[in-house]
Design a protein around this motif. Structure first.
Motif, PDB file in Angstrom:
ATOM      1  N   LEU A 250      -6.087   9.055  -4.127  1.00 21.38           N
ATOM      2  CA  LEU A 250      -5.552   7.845  -4.761  1.00 21.38           C
ATOM      3  C   LEU A 250      -4.322   7.341  -4.019  1.00 21.38           C
ATOM      4  CD1 LEU A 250      -5.390   5.806  -7.137  1.00 21.38           C
ATOM      5  CD2 LEU A 250      -4.000   7.514  -8.339  1.00 21.38           C
TER       6      LEU A 250
ATOM      7  N   GLU B 199     -11.689   1.623  -7.413  1.00 22.11           N
ATOM      8  CA  GLU B 199     -12.383   1.617  -8.709  1.00 22.11           C
ATOM      9  C   GLU B 199     -12.205   0.241  -9.340  1.00 22.11           C
ATOM     10  OE1 GLU B 199     -12.577   4.067 -12.943  1.00 22.11           O
ATOM     11  OE2 GLU B 199     -11.515   4.911 -11.218  1.00 22.11           O
TER      12      GLU B 199
ATOM     13  N   TRP C 104       0.842  -1.188   0.000  1.00 26.35           N
ATOM     14  CA  TRP C 104       0.000   0.000   0.000  1.00 26.35           C
ATOM     15  C   TRP C 104       0.882   1.244   0.000  1.00 26.35           C
ATOM     16  CZ3 TRP C 104      -4.376  -1.465  -1.601  1.00 26.35           C
ATOM     17  CH2 TRP C 104      -4.937  -2.680  -1.196  1.00 26.35           C
TER      18      TRP C 104
ATOM     19  N   TRP D 167      -8.873  -3.684 -11.142  1.00 19.37           N
ATOM     20  CA  TRP D 167      -8.703  -2.381 -10.518  1.00 19.37           C
ATOM     21  C   TRP D 167      -8.165  -1.403 -11.559  1.00 19.37           C
ATOM     22  CZ3 TRP D 167      -5.673  -3.387  -5.296  1.00 19.37           C
ATOM     23  CH2 TRP D 167      -6.337  -4.387  -4.570  1.00 19.37           C
TER      24      TRP D 167
ATOM     25  N   TYR E  34      -2.838   3.215 -12.737  1.00 20.07           N
ATOM     26  CA  TYR E  34      -2.362   4.584 -12.928  1.00 20.07           C
ATOM     27  C   TYR E  34      -0.846   4.608 -13.051  1.00 20.07           C
ATOM     28  CZ  TYR E  34      -6.922   6.365 -11.393  1.00 20.07           C
ATOM     29  OH  TYR E  34      -8.252   6.656 -11.282  1.00 20.07           O
TER      30      TYR E  34
ATOM     31  N   LYS F 104      -4.316   7.290 -16.549  1.00 20.44           N
ATOM     32  CA  LYS F 104      -5.218   6.271 -16.020  1.00 20.44           C
ATOM     33  C   LYS F 104      -5.453   5.177 -17.061  1.00 20.44           C
ATOM     34  CE  LYS F 104      -9.896   5.636 -14.167  1.00 20.44           C
ATOM     35  NZ  LYS F 104     -11.172   6.314 -13.835  1.00 20.44           N
TER      36      LYS F 104
ATOM     37  N   ASP G  56      -5.774   0.858  -8.134  1.00 25.03           N
ATOM     38  CA  ASP G  56      -6.751   1.517  -7.268  1.00 25.03           C
ATOM     39  C   ASP G  56      -7.877   0.565  -6.868  1.00 25.03           C
ATOM     40  OD1 ASP G  56      -8.430   3.213  -5.936  1.00 25.03           O
ATOM     41  OD2 ASP G  56      -8.949   4.439  -7.679  1.00 25.03           O
TER      42      ASP G  56
ATOM     43  N   ARG H 256      -4.964   5.319  -0.846  1.00 27.00           N
ATOM     44  CA  ARG H 256      -5.591   3.991  -0.849  1.00 27.00           C
ATOM     45  C   ARG H 256      -4.967   3.015  -1.850  1.00 27.00           C
ATOM     46  NH1 ARG H 256      -9.687   7.223  -3.612  1.00 27.00           N
ATOM     47  NH2 ARG H 256      -9.698   6.686  -5.839  1.00 27.00           N
ATOM     48  N   ALA H 257      -4.096   3.494  -2.743  1.00 27.70           N
ATOM     49  CA  ALA H 257      -3.633   2.675  -3.863  1.00 27.70           C
ATOM     50  C   ALA H 257      -2.576   1.662  -3.448  1.00 27.70           C
ATOM     51  CB  ALA H 257      -3.086   3.564  -4.971  1.00 27.70           C
TER      52      ALA H 257
END
Length: 325
Positions: free
Chosen positions: A264, A286, A243, A293, A296, A308, A283, A267-268
């Protein structure tokens, strides 16, 4: 003059508040010049400043050149290509911004103050050159004028910035299963690893991360034995992925005032980097109907552009095309 330069020289972010400015001044031991203080009242730095897509630093990241650029500072102090006055200035200046992947800086010199304003400079490390301005506002106006030559449209609001900073890329014929990944990697000249035990390692890492990884990334790891592939060296081996907020807390902190990317980074999953300040992220916020996911590429070292992709597979497919394969 400062307000005009703000609107036209770069993209604005939400202001930091007076307390943040005062804390920065306490840390630096100086009062910032009036024009720079005026900017921070309306925006905590700027992105895409001027034609070379610079970054005017958030107030909390202002610092003295010898502290943040020690190698370049020492090199300049011994470099006879610089004027002696410029060498001395670099050794005492405040760094307020960066451009061109950090090979150039914007500086303010606390000496030579005129009515509280400090002389401003564009320092190009690579070109070994220094350009002087009477103050911060004049520097911003200069960058605005240069940008007018290159600009095709103007962006003046945070909402426009958020939309404009993220470029969505899409493609077809993506590798999905393990066989397709192995065929792609073989076509790029990568060695074919043994796969024994990879699924067990992968499941253990998923338990540690407390999630099931998306299919295209998972199958890529199975195809590469969860190791770094010579075809895509920017992608970490399985154990190094984690993470972003945990593995690169300084990255998340440095960009926490930029609305288009801060959530982003919080949490990415960080799964790779290219060694030039570019990061590969997935991500979990999304997820599509196939469990993929969004992917990016975040160019933190090059003006903060954010590309993206609909999945990890889409990112690597594009990366292989960009590399000429």
């Amino acid at each position: 003059m400062v307000a005009a330069a703000l609107t036209d020289a770069g993209h604005m972010m939400r202001p930091p508040g007076d307390r943040a400015v005062e804390q920065a001044e306490d840390r630096l031991g100086v009062r910032l010049p009036p024009s720079l203080r005026a900017l921070y009242r309306v925006s905590n730095g700027l992105i895409e400043v001027g034609p070379r897509a610079g970054l005017l630093l958030p107030v909390g990241h202002l610092n003295w050149v010898p502290d943040v650029q020690p190698i370049e500072c020492r090199a300049a102090s011994d470099d006879l290509a610089y004027d002696p006055n410029d060498r001395a200035m670099i050794g005492r200046a405040l760094q307020i911004g960066l451009f061109q992947r950090g090979v150039g800086s914007w500086l303010l010199d606390p000496l030579g103050s005129d009515g509280g304003e400090w002389p401003a400079y564009i320092w190009s490390h690579f070109e070994r050159s220094v350009e002087r301005f009477n103050g911060f506002a004049e520097l911003m106006a200069h960058l605005r004028d240069l940008l007018d030559v290159f600009r095709t449209r103007r962006i003046t609001s945070v909402d426009e910035v958020r939309d404009d900073r993220v470029t969505t890329r899409d493609t077809d014929n993506l590798p999905t299963d393990i066989t397709q990944w192995r065929n792609l990697l073989a076509g790029l000249g990568a060695a074919q690893p043994q796969l024994a035990g990879t699924e067990t390692r992968l499941q253990e890492r998923e338990r540690q991360l407390q999630c099931r990884l998306p299919p295209s990334y998972r199958n890529y790891l199975l195809a590469t034995n969860a190791s770094t592939s010579s075809a895509f060296p920017q992608i970490y081996e399985l154990g190094a992925a984690g993470w972003c907020a945990d593995t690169e807390p300084q990255l998340a902190s440095a960009w926490n005032c930029f609305d288009y990317v801060a959530p982003l980074l919080g949490r990415a999953l960080l799964i790779g980097d290219d060694g030039t300040g570019g990061y590969v992220l997935l991500d979990p916020g999304e997820v599509d109907g196939d469990g993929e996911w969004a992917g990016y590429y975040f160019a933190a070292g090059d003006a903060g552009d954010l590309d993206k992709y609909r999945s990890f597979g889409a990112y690597l497919h594009e990366a292989s095309r960009d590399s000429g394969h």
